[in-house]
Motif scaffolding. Sequence first.
Motif, mmCIF file in Angstrom:
data_model
loop_
_atom_site.group_PDB
_atom_site.id
_atom_site.type_symbol
_atom_site.label_atom_id
_atom_site.label_comp_id
_atom_site.label_asym_id
_atom_site.label_seq_id
_atom_site.Cartn_x
_atom_site.Cartn_y
_atom_site.Cartn_z
ATOM 1 N N ASP A 224 100.129 -60.654 3.011
ATOM 2 C CA ASP A 224 100.816 -59.441 3.473
ATOM 3 C C ASP A 224 99.921 -58.516 4.295
ATOM 4 O OD1 ASP A 224 103.255 -60.172 2.326
ATOM 5 O OD2 ASP A 224 102.668 -59.349 0.380
ATOM 6 N N ALA A 225 99.094 -59.079 5.153
ATOM 7 C CA ALA A 225 98.259 -58.267 6.038
ATOM 8 C C ALA A 225 99.153 -57.491 7.002
ATOM 9 C CB ALA A 225 97.310 -59.161 6.819
ATOM 10 N N ASP A 226 98.687 -56.313 7.372
ATOM 11 C CA ASP A 226 99.442 -55.536 8.352
ATOM 12 C C ASP A 226 98.921 -55.838 9.759
ATOM 13 O OD1 ASP A 226 97.047 -54.137 8.625
ATOM 14 O OD2 ASP A 226 97.771 -52.347 7.592
ATOM 15 N N GLU A 227 99.507 -55.179 10.738
ATOM 16 C CA GLU A 227 99.153 -55.444 12.138
ATOM 17 C C GLU A 227 97.668 -55.195 12.406
ATOM 18 O OE1 GLU A 227 100.527 -54.009 16.584
ATOM 19 O OE2 GLU A 227 101.872 -53.670 14.888
ATOM 20 N N ALA A 228 97.121 -54.139 11.846
ATOM 21 C CA ALA A 228 95.705 -53.813 12.062
ATOM 22 C C ALA A 228 94.789 -54.898 11.488
ATOM 23 C CB ALA A 228 95.375 -52.464 11.446
ATOM 24 N N GLU A 229 95.142 -55.418 10.328
ATOM 25 C CA GLU A 229 94.326 -56.474 9.716
ATOM 26 C C GLU A 229 94.376 -57.755 10.545
ATOM 27 O OE1 GLU A 229 94.537 -55.345 5.009
ATOM 28 O OE2 GLU A 229 96.354 -56.110 5.987
ATOM 29 N N LEU A 230 95.556 -58.093 11.061
ATOM 30 C CA LEU A 230 95.661 -59.283 11.907
ATOM 31 C C LEU A 230 94.920 -59.082 13.223
ATOM 32 C CD1 LEU A 230 99.375 -60.395 11.351
ATOM 33 C CD2 LEU A 230 97.316 -61.201 10.195
ATOM 34 N N ALA A 231 94.960 -57.874 13.769
ATOM 35 C CA ALA A 231 94.202 -57.578 14.982
ATOM 36 C C ALA A 231 92.704 -57.694 14.720
ATOM 37 C CB ALA A 231 94.556 -56.195 15.504
ATOM 38 N N GLY A 232 92.281 -57.322 13.527
ATOM 39 C CA GLY A 232 90.867 -57.472 13.157
ATOM 40 C C GLY A 232 90.444 -58.937 13.127
#
Length: 75
Positions: free
Chosen positions: A23-31
């Motif tokens: 359940d990563a959010d957009e910021a985590e996936l961008a990281g």
Amino acid sequence: MTDELKKLVLDFEAELLIGIRSDADEAELAGIRDRAFDRLRAVKEGPSPPCLETIFDVAGEIGLKLDMALKVIKP
């Protein structure tokens, strides 16, 4: 594509899948994408870098896979 770049893309895909499942959010996936780009830059600046066209192909693949992952997590 070199074996090193193939591994980079496979590692990126694996990290994205783990992020989606946790359940990563957009910021985590961008990281995750940013870390893959950092590794890509390191390959580009290494002692025997692949041609620039190959670097751009890998960067495009990373961007495309991130876009698909973002569509998966959006409600």
